[in-house]
Write a protein that holds these residues in place. Structure first.
Motif, PDB file in Angstrom:
ATOM      1  N   SER A   9       0.844  -1.190   0.000  1.00  0.00           N
ATOM      2  CA  SER A   9       0.000   0.000   0.000  1.00  0.00           C
ATOM      3  C   SER A   9       0.879   1.239   0.000  1.00  0.00           C
ATOM      4  N   LYS A  10       0.584   2.165  -0.907  1.00  0.00           N
ATOM      5  CA  LYS A  10       1.318   3.432  -0.993  1.00  0.00           C
ATOM      6  C   LYS A  10       0.442   4.609  -0.601  1.00  0.00           C
ATOM      7  N   SER A  11      -0.739   4.340  -0.074  1.00  0.00           N
ATOM      8  CA  SER A  11      -1.660   5.379   0.385  1.00  0.00           C
ATOM      9  C   SER A  11      -2.004   5.091   1.844  1.00  0.00           C
ATOM     10  N   LEU A  12      -2.767   5.977   2.462  1.00  0.00           N
ATOM     11  CA  LEU A  12      -3.140   5.745   3.859  1.00  0.00           C
ATOM     12  C   LEU A  12      -3.798   4.383   4.034  1.00  0.00           C
ATOM     13  N   GLN A  13      -4.600   4.002   3.054  1.00  0.00           N
ATOM     14  CA  GLN A  13      -5.203   2.666   3.056  1.00  0.00           C
ATOM     15  C   GLN A  13      -5.524   2.283   1.626  1.00  0.00           C
ATOM     16  N   ALA A  14      -5.258   1.059   1.280  1.00  0.00           N
ATOM     17  CA  ALA A  14      -5.670   0.517  -0.011  1.00  0.00           C
ATOM     18  C   ALA A  14      -6.740  -0.532   0.251  1.00  0.00           C
ATOM     19  N   ARG A  15      -7.720  -0.580  -0.627  1.00  0.00           N
ATOM     20  CA  ARG A  15      -8.791  -1.579  -0.528  1.00  0.00           C
ATOM     21  C   ARG A  15      -8.875  -2.276  -1.875  1.00  0.00           C
ATOM     22  N   LEU A  16      -8.775  -3.601  -1.840  1.00  0.00           N
ATOM     23  CA  LEU A  16      -8.769  -4.394  -3.059  1.00  0.00           C
ATOM     24  C   LEU A  16      -9.819  -5.492  -2.979  1.00  0.00           C
ATOM     25  N   LEU A  17     -10.321  -5.872  -4.133  1.00  0.00           N
ATOM     26  CA  LEU A  17     -11.110  -7.081  -4.272  1.00  0.00           C
ATOM     27  C   LEU A  17     -10.143  -8.126  -4.809  1.00  0.00           C
ATOM     28  N   VAL A  18     -10.071  -9.264  -4.138  1.00  0.00           N
ATOM     29  CA  VAL A  18      -9.138 -10.319  -4.525  1.00  0.00           C
ATOM     30  C   VAL A  18      -9.931 -11.603  -4.749  1.00  0.00           C
ATOM     31  N   TRP A  19      -9.729 -12.205  -5.914  1.00  0.00           N
ATOM     32  CA  TRP A  19     -10.332 -13.494  -6.223  1.00  0.00           C
ATOM     33  C   TRP A  19      -9.214 -14.532  -6.226  1.00  0.00           C
ATOM     34  N   VAL A  20      -9.451 -15.682  -5.616  1.00  0.00           N
ATOM     35  CA  VAL A  20      -8.506 -16.797  -5.668  1.00  0.00           C
ATOM     36  C   VAL A  20      -9.255 -18.023  -6.174  1.00  0.00           C
ATOM     37  N   SER A  21      -8.526 -18.889  -6.860  1.00  0.00           N
ATOM     38  CA  SER A  21      -9.165 -20.021  -7.534  1.00  0.00           C
ATOM     39  C   SER A  21      -9.420 -21.232  -6.651  1.00  0.00           C
ATOM     40  N   HIS A  22      -8.868 -21.243  -5.439  1.00  0.00           N
ATOM     41  CA  HIS A  22      -8.998 -22.459  -4.632  1.00  0.00           C
ATOM     42  C   HIS A  22      -9.075 -22.139  -3.147  1.00  0.00           C
ATOM     43  N   ALA A  23      -9.775 -22.983  -2.409  1.00  0.00           N
ATOM     44  CA  ALA A  23      -9.948 -22.821  -0.963  1.00  0.00           C
ATOM     45  C   ALA A  23      -8.645 -22.938  -0.188  1.00  0.00           C
TER      46      ALA A  23
END
Length: 150
Positions: A99-113
């Motif tokens: 993170s290069k800002s006060l806070q970063a918020r991302l949506l992350v998808w992963v293919s497996h449990a």
């Protein structure tokens, strides 16, 4: 409202989801399908939060920046990603971010449990005691995550 499920849709309320916290980051599982498959996470990473070293893992991953700025390292490529940036990372692609800002918020998808199990162990170790680099390495190795030195 926790969630609504119909024969054709599942809707999760904003406060719904299993949350993992470690190294200053908060990762909330917003959706999982049938326990074994892919996952969607919301990742909150404040400035100064712990970042993973350059690494690979055996699942595919996809990032979408919702808020803030992150510096993504994809092998030798460095990208300053702001809202709207997306990255598709097939299994085995070396990557990291910060993170290069006060806070970063991302949506992350992963293919497996398997990713869920890794995050759960990191979170558990973090809550039980201070998470050391040695503990992170041991947990990562158990989940077939390979770190690369800078």
């Amino acid at each position: 409202m926790q969630s609504i499920t119909t024969p054709s849709a599942t809707i999760w309320a904003p406060e719904r989801g299993k949350t993992f916290s470690f190294l200053g980051n908060t990762v909330t599982c917003k959706f999982d399908r049938d326990g074994e498959g892919s996952r969607f996470y919301e990742l909150l990473s404040p400035a100064g939060a712990g970042v993973p070293p350059l690494h690979t893992h055996p699942w595919d991953e996809w990032f979408y920046v919702l808020e803030g700025e992150i510096e993504m390292h994809l092998g030798d490529l460095v990208v300053q990603a702001t809202p709207g940036y997306a990255a598709n990372l097939p299994a085995g692609v070396a990557h990291t971010f910060e993170s290069k800002s006060l806070q970063a918020r991302l949506l992350v998808w992963v293919s497996h449990a398997a990713a869920d199990l890794y995050l759960e162990e990191l979170s558990q170790a973090s809550q039980e005691r201070q998470l050391t680099p040695e503990q992170v390495m041991a947990i990562a190795q158990k989940h077939q995550i390979r770190f690369f030195s800078g």
